[in-house]
Motif scaffolding. Sequence first.
Motif, mmCIF file in Angstrom:
data_model
loop_
_atom_site.group_PDB
_atom_site.id
_atom_site.type_symbol
_atom_site.label_atom_id
_atom_site.label_comp_id
_atom_site.label_asym_id
_atom_site.label_seq_id
_atom_site.Cartn_x
_atom_site.Cartn_y
_atom_site.Cartn_z
ATOM 1 N N ASN A 6 0.856 -1.189 0.000
ATOM 2 C CA ASN A 6 0.000 0.000 0.000
ATOM 3 C C ASN A 6 0.892 1.239 0.000
ATOM 4 O O ASN A 6 1.387 1.660 1.047
ATOM 5 N N GLU A 7 1.087 1.825 -1.153
ATOM 6 C CA GLU A 7 2.040 2.932 -1.290
ATOM 7 C C GLU A 7 1.615 4.176 -0.514
ATOM 8 O O GLU A 7 2.452 4.878 0.050
ATOM 9 N N GLU A 8 0.333 4.453 -0.489
ATOM 10 C CA GLU A 8 -0.153 5.625 0.257
ATOM 11 C C GLU A 8 0.146 5.472 1.748
ATOM 12 O O GLU A 8 0.619 6.405 2.411
ATOM 13 N N PHE A 9 -0.126 4.286 2.276
ATOM 14 C CA PHE A 9 0.168 4.009 3.685
ATOM 15 C C PHE A 9 1.665 4.109 3.956
ATOM 16 O O PHE A 9 2.089 4.678 4.962
ATOM 17 N N LYS A 10 2.478 3.583 3.065
ATOM 18 C CA LYS A 10 3.929 3.588 3.266
ATOM 19 C C LYS A 10 4.494 5.011 3.277
ATOM 20 O O LYS A 10 5.417 5.323 4.039
ATOM 21 N N GLN A 11 3.939 5.877 2.458
ATOM 22 C CA GLN A 11 4.380 7.272 2.452
ATOM 23 C C GLN A 11 4.077 7.935 3.800
ATOM 24 O O GLN A 11 4.904 8.672 4.351
ATOM 25 N N LYS A 12 2.885 7.665 4.342
ATOM 26 C CA LYS A 12 2.504 8.230 5.640
ATOM 27 C C LYS A 12 3.381 7.663 6.754
ATOM 28 O O LYS A 12 3.801 8.388 7.667
ATOM 29 N N LEU A 13 3.666 6.356 6.666
ATOM 30 C CA LEU A 13 4.490 5.728 7.693
ATOM 31 C C LEU A 13 5.919 6.256 7.653
ATOM 32 O O LEU A 13 6.537 6.488 8.698
ATOM 33 N N GLU A 14 6.427 6.471 6.451
ATOM 34 C CA GLU A 14 7.787 7.015 6.312
ATOM 35 C C GLU A 14 7.867 8.396 6.969
ATOM 36 O O GLU A 14 8.834 8.717 7.670
ATOM 37 N N LYS A 15 6.819 9.187 6.753
ATOM 38 C CA LYS A 15 6.779 10.528 7.350
ATOM 39 C C LYS A 15 6.715 10.429 8.878
ATOM 40 O O LYS A 15 7.405 11.166 9.595
ATOM 41 N N LYS A 16 5.895 9.503 9.373
ATOM 42 C CA LYS A 16 5.774 9.311 10.821
ATOM 43 C C LYS A 16 7.103 8.864 11.416
ATOM 44 O O LYS A 16 7.538 9.376 12.454
ATOM 45 N N TYR A 17 7.771 7.916 10.760
ATOM 46 C CA TYR A 17 9.020 7.384 11.295
ATOM 47 C C TYR A 17 10.110 8.459 11.315
ATOM 48 O O TYR A 17 10.898 8.546 12.255
ATOM 49 N N THR A 18 10.117 9.280 10.269
ATOM 50 C CA THR A 18 11.086 10.384 10.218
ATOM 51 C C THR A 18 10.858 11.330 11.390
ATOM 52 O O THR A 18 11.814 11.810 12.013
ATOM 53 N N THR A 19 9.592 11.578 11.695
ATOM 54 C CA THR A 19 9.255 12.439 12.831
ATOM 55 C C THR A 19 9.699 11.798 14.144
ATOM 56 O O THR A 19 10.283 12.463 15.010
ATOM 57 N N ILE A 20 9.428 10.516 14.299
ATOM 58 C CA ILE A 20 9.770 9.809 15.533
ATOM 59 C C ILE A 20 11.279 9.807 15.775
ATOM 60 O O ILE A 20 11.739 9.921 16.921
ATOM 61 N N GLN A 21 12.065 9.718 14.701
ATOM 62 C CA GLN A 21 13.522 9.723 14.853
ATOM 63 C C GLN A 21 14.022 11.026 15.481
ATOM 64 O O GLN A 21 15.076 11.044 16.123
ATOM 65 N N LYS A 22 13.261 12.089 15.305
ATOM 66 C CA LYS A 22 13.651 13.381 15.877
ATOM 67 C C LYS A 22 13.260 13.513 17.346
ATOM 68 O O LYS A 22 13.583 14.504 17.991
ATOM 69 N N LEU A 23 12.555 12.487 17.860
ATOM 70 C CA LEU A 23 12.032 12.559 19.224
ATOM 71 C C LEU A 23 12.867 11.761 20.216
ATOM 72 O O LEU A 23 12.401 11.402 21.293
ATOM 73 N N ALA A 24 14.106 11.502 19.845
ATOM 74 C CA ALA A 24 14.991 10.755 20.738
ATOM 75 C C ALA A 24 15.324 11.584 21.972
ATOM 76 O O ALA A 24 15.316 12.825 21.941
ATOM 77 N N LYS A 25 15.628 10.911 23.062
ATOM 78 C CA LYS A 25 15.988 11.577 24.310
ATOM 79 C C LYS A 25 17.165 12.519 24.081
ATOM 80 O O LYS A 25 18.151 12.167 23.447
ATOM 81 N N GLY A 26 17.045 13.749 24.593
ATOM 82 C CA GLY A 26 18.103 14.743 24.475
ATOM 83 C C GLY A 26 17.915 15.707 23.323
ATOM 84 O O GLY A 26 18.528 16.782 23.303
ATOM 85 N N ASN A 27 17.050 15.367 22.373
ATOM 86 C CA ASN A 27 16.772 16.281 21.259
ATOM 87 C C ASN A 27 15.866 17.416 21.736
ATOM 88 O O ASN A 27 15.075 17.244 22.671
ATOM 89 N N PRO A 28 15.950 18.584 21.074
ATOM 90 C CA PRO A 28 15.053 19.689 21.439
ATOM 91 C C PRO A 28 13.596 19.284 21.246
ATOM 92 O O PRO A 28 13.240 18.648 20.252
#
Length: 449
Positions: free
Chosen positions: A289-311
Amino acid sequence: MKKILFSAVIASAIISCQKEQKVDYTLIQGKIDNATAKEVVIKGNDFSKAIALKEDGTFADTLRVNSGYYSLAEGRESTTIYLEPGYNINVTLDTKEFDETITYTGNGAENSNFLASKFLIEEKEAIAPQELYKLEEEAFKAKIQEDKDKIAKSLGEAQNLDEDFVALETKNINYDYLSKLATYTNAHRYLTKNNDFVPSEGFEAELAELDFNNEADYNNFAGYQNLVKSHYNEKIATLDSTTTIADVLTSIEAKSIKNDLAQMLSYRISPSNENSEELYLAIMDASSNEEFKQKLEKKYTTIQKLAKGNPSPSFDGYENYKGGTTSLEDLKGKYVYVDVWATWCGPCKREIPFLKEVEKEYHGKDIEFVSISVDKAADKEKWKQMVADKELKGVQLFADKDWSSDFVKNYAITGIPRFILIDPDGNIISADAPRPSNPKLKETLNTLL
């Protein structure tokens, strides 16, 4: 003689053409009395169409659908119908008694009339799920068998049903029965508060030979969908060290099942899940499901920025219940424990007593407790009323654009309640912090304060 032969050839050609002209659409029309919406909506697998209602409640349209079950919805009410190319169905109902008045006429109407009568039988015989699954196993099995037999008897007595429909309904009735059977053990443990309950040997024997990889049945039957999802959820929950989620997804051949399971698993990708990367890669590889995968990629990119110690993502100028506005920047210099919630959210409200307790225990310490409502702007007064009625403490804020607020999106929040812990410098300690009801929250705060 030549004229006769020529005429015969022409006639044969016309007949042949007529035989090749197979109808590939369904006609549907009807009248809704006391309509509550401006349209009726027909939905099925990979199909959805809204049909406008005229002022007198009538509607009509041509649908290009495959044979199968569909839902017909008007406002908040809906019913199941059966459609095939070539059908010409007329629907009438009164929304004041939606299920009791729905009637179908025309070619193919008998199948949908059976479904309407089946619903009324189920409604009459049903007991509340919490009561059904509290029953001891012998009584439970007798009840669901009795219900199954009554529906099967009604199907056998119905007149003028299509053979294909009868075959589908026979399967449908059995899957609904098996779905309840598969649900019993966990539901009974939960409702009776007896986690040690184990059903007797052979109780689930009918599930033993079930095929959990049937694409057609998955697309046709809600009962089978429940069985499949429960099966794979259980399989994933009990994985041993030699099997991964990727192995489970790879083992599934049915495209629809694999895509749906991948989408279900995507909710486990979160800032607090240390296996998010492994899960993300497995899902991206499995899903088509390409539409779902695009949304998931965006979500995962966001989550990577939420690591401990990040602003921490910020919020600016949120309305404060006590007056004025508040921004995250205003709270720098203290730890900040954020509760993202809404007045309509049951689990959010269940956390309120625990949150009050935590706030009281750490009152005067170097921490601010901030609650951010994601209620819609139209419900702002409900928010204010609930803050007052429940005597909510801490900093009570109202998000600027509910679920579309930057703070909510930048924290990849797709479900509430969600709790976040930020340090005095505005950096993330936990983007998915323990709930107030979880003893781990106090353990965390005691190490900081």
